[in-house]
Design a protein around this motif. Structure first.
Motif, PDB file in Angstrom:
ATOM      1  N   ASP A 238      22.221 -43.999  -8.019  1.00 56.79           N
ATOM      2  CA  ASP A 238      21.358 -44.758  -7.111  1.00 56.79           C
ATOM      3  C   ASP A 238      20.332 -45.562  -7.901  1.00 56.79           C
ATOM      4  O   ASP A 238      19.976 -45.215  -9.029  1.00 56.79           O
ATOM      5  N   ASP A 239      19.829 -46.633  -7.266  1.00 54.36           N
ATOM      6  CA  ASP A 239      18.685 -47.335  -7.833  1.00 54.36           C
ATOM      7  C   ASP A 239      17.459 -46.429  -7.749  1.00 54.36           C
ATOM      8  O   ASP A 239      17.184 -45.832  -6.702  1.00 54.36           O
ATOM      9  N   ALA A 240      16.726 -46.315  -8.838  1.00 53.09           N
ATOM     10  CA  ALA A 240      15.484 -45.540  -8.812  1.00 53.09           C
ATOM     11  C   ALA A 240      14.441 -46.305  -8.001  1.00 53.09           C
ATOM     12  O   ALA A 240      14.355 -47.531  -8.092  1.00 53.09           O
ATOM     13  N   PRO A 241      13.661 -45.619  -7.167  1.00 53.87           N
ATOM     14  CA  PRO A 241      12.607 -46.304  -6.420  1.00 53.87           C
ATOM     15  C   PRO A 241      11.651 -47.023  -7.360  1.00 53.87           C
ATOM     16  O   PRO A 241      11.223 -46.481  -8.374  1.00 53.87           O
ATOM     17  N   SER A 242      11.327 -48.252  -7.016  1.00 53.06           N
ATOM     18  CA  SER A 242      10.398 -49.041  -7.830  1.00 53.06           C
ATOM     19  C   SER A 242       8.987 -48.808  -7.324  1.00 53.06           C
ATOM     20  O   SER A 242       8.565 -49.387  -6.315  1.00 53.06           O
ATOM     21  N   VAL A 243       8.286 -47.914  -7.978  1.00 54.15           N
ATOM     22  CA  VAL A 243       6.918 -47.576  -7.584  1.00 54.15           C
ATOM     23  C   VAL A 243       6.019 -47.613  -8.815  1.00 54.15           C
ATOM     24  O   VAL A 243       6.475 -47.450  -9.946  1.00 54.15           O
TER      25      VAL A 243
ATOM     26  N   THR B 113      16.029 -39.021 -15.053  1.00 57.03           N
ATOM     27  CA  THR B 113      16.184 -39.965 -16.150  1.00 57.03           C
ATOM     28  C   THR B 113      16.902 -41.183 -15.588  1.00 57.03           C
ATOM     29  O   THR B 113      17.802 -41.072 -14.742  1.00 57.03           O
ATOM     30  N   ILE B 114      16.482 -42.349 -16.047  1.00 52.85           N
ATOM     31  CA  ILE B 114      16.880 -43.631 -15.458  1.00 52.85           C
ATOM     32  C   ILE B 114      17.354 -44.531 -16.586  1.00 52.85           C
ATOM     33  O   ILE B 114      16.686 -44.637 -17.623  1.00 52.85           O
ATOM     34  N   ASP B 115      18.503 -45.167 -16.399  1.00 58.91           N
ATOM     35  CA  ASP B 115      19.040 -45.996 -17.476  1.00 58.91           C
ATOM     36  C   ASP B 115      18.376 -47.375 -17.493  1.00 58.91           C
ATOM     37  O   ASP B 115      17.523 -47.691 -16.644  1.00 58.91           O
TER      38      ASP B 115
ATOM     39  N   GLY C 233      23.729 -44.632 -19.887  1.00 57.70           N
ATOM     40  CA  GLY C 233      23.950 -45.167 -18.553  1.00 57.70           C
ATOM     41  C   GLY C 233      24.278 -44.030 -17.624  1.00 57.70           C
ATOM     42  O   GLY C 233      24.602 -42.921 -18.049  1.00 57.70           O
ATOM     43  N   ALA C 234      24.168 -44.267 -16.294  1.00 61.01           N
ATOM     44  CA  ALA C 234      24.388 -43.216 -15.314  1.00 61.01           C
ATOM     45  C   ALA C 234      25.727 -42.550 -15.563  1.00 61.01           C
ATOM     46  O   ALA C 234      26.762 -43.192 -15.569  1.00 61.01           O
ATOM     47  N   ALA C 235      25.671 -41.220 -15.794  1.00 61.00           N
ATOM     48  CA  ALA C 235      26.909 -40.534 -16.152  1.00 61.00           C
ATOM     49  C   ALA C 235      27.061 -39.205 -15.457  1.00 61.00           C
ATOM     50  O   ALA C 235      28.155 -38.840 -15.060  1.00 61.00           O
ATOM     51  N   SER C 236      25.972 -38.445 -15.345  1.00 60.96           N
ATOM     52  CA  SER C 236      26.156 -37.086 -14.840  1.00 60.96           C
ATOM     53  C   SER C 236      24.934 -36.634 -14.097  1.00 60.96           C
ATOM     54  O   SER C 236      23.839 -37.149 -14.264  1.00 60.96           O
ATOM     55  N   ASN C 237      25.131 -35.623 -13.261  1.00 50.74           N
ATOM     56  CA  ASN C 237      24.071 -35.037 -12.469  1.00 50.74           C
ATOM     57  C   ASN C 237      23.554 -33.800 -13.167  1.00 50.74           C
ATOM     58  O   ASN C 237      24.325 -33.074 -13.718  1.00 50.74           O
TER      59      ASN C 237
END
Length: 341
Positions: free
Chosen positions: A197-202, A307-309, A337-341
């Protein structure tokens, strides 16, 4: 509002509430150390618990969870350190504690079923992961007494449907296998961002935003060194490790240790990844409710790590207690990059 406990009452009201802070020193393990990402040497019990092997645990062979439990010795209580579960694969973290409120470490696996009389799935290996950091990174708001939680178990379990699920942990200590039980609720959906998912931009608080009054945005003693970067400014530019934790006010007493782990890993990855520590309560006062950043991420428990790529996508997320190996893997997932939970 106060956040819910992340470890079960048997843990929180037992050994965890007896933990005291400790003073740090400058001995070894700093950024120049070649082992800056490693935990100190584990005890023999924890070292063994870090390496479970599937062949050591019972095969299900069509048996129910109750039938599996009947083959085991009564053992420690299991306290879950995670609370959010959705259909599919989930991270399940937990601690084990005996009748004397001492934490138990041994090679461990997990089995799950919809009811105690339903066929069990497993074993899902649950290696222990150390919460200990090198001396230079240990804070006064972390635990240090002989009874402290030194490692957390974690497993990836398949929970394909919403509803109540039952858990059986199997721990091998010497030649004996002990069983412990727990149950959890799988929700159909959740507001917390998932991997990909896109991380919230805050905006997240920084030293600049509070005129360098770090006590306004950090309860750790000493404060973390993770308040230079605003999340909104970093998103889509560099990988980020965003830790929601309140070391001095954490009900489960694991926020201090995970903040220490973040400090240690920042010493190794900080040139490539932006580390951000966000406190939990407005003005660090539980009576004033949650900070808006937690609301934006849909959080109701603590601590959490995202963690956010570099594309702004969630690469890994973890709730509750997590050790240095899982934390390191999450940071490296953001680098890839987004790979695992």
């Amino acid at each position: 509002m106060r956040l819910r406990h992340l470890l079960a009452p048997a843990l929180v009201c037992g050994a965890l509430t007896a933990l005291a802070g400790c003073g740090g020193s400058d001995e070894g393990g700093g950024a120049s150390s070649p082992n800056a990402t490693a935990a100190p040497a584990s005890s023999p019990a924890i070292a063994a618990a870090e390496r479970p092997v599937a062949a050591e645990f019972p095969k299900t062979q069509g048996r129910t969870l109750r039938q599996l439990a009947d083959t085991l010795q009564p053992g420690p209580q299991a306290g879950l350190a995670t609370s959010l579960y959705t259909p599919g694969e989930n991270r399940l973290a937990f601690g084990l504690i005996d009748a004397e409120n001492k934490f138990v470490y041994g090679r461990t696996a997990v089995y799950v079923a919809r009811t105690p009389t339903a066929k069990a799935s497993g074993p899902f290996l649950a290696p222990a992961d150390s919460l200990e950091v090198r001396t230079a990174f240990r804070s006064q708001t972390s635990n240090s007494t002989p009874g402290e939680l030194k490692a957390i178990y974690h497993a990836t379990v398949d929970l394909p449907r919403a509803g109540r699920w039952f858990v059986l942990t199997v721990t091998r200590v010497g030649d004996t296998q002990y069983g412990a039980t727990a149950d959890l609720l799988v929700r159909r959906d959740a507001k917390v961002p998932e991997v990909g998912d896109d991380a919230p931009s805050v905006d997240t608080p920084t030293l600049a935003s509070v005129n360098n009054d770090v006590a306004k945005i950090d309860t750790r003693t000493p404060p973390t060194d993770m308040h230079d970067v605003n999340l909104r400014d970093a998103l889509g530019k560099r990988p980020v490790a965003l830790l929601f934790a309140t070391p001095a006010l954490c009900q489960s007493r694991v926020c201090g240790p995970v903040a220490d782990i973040a400090e240690q890993l920042k010493s190794a990855y900080g040139d490539e990844v932006d580390f951000i520590h966000n406190e939990v309560y407005v003005d660090n006062d539980p009576r004033k409710g949650l900070r808006p950043q937690l609301e934006a991420f849909g959080l109701q428990t603590e601590p959490w790590l995202f963690t956010i790529d570099a594309d702004g996508k969630v690469a890994a997320r973890m709730e509750g207690a997590f050790g240095i190996d899982e934390f390191r893997a999450a940071v490296e997932a953001a680098q890839r990059g987004a790979a695992s939970n």
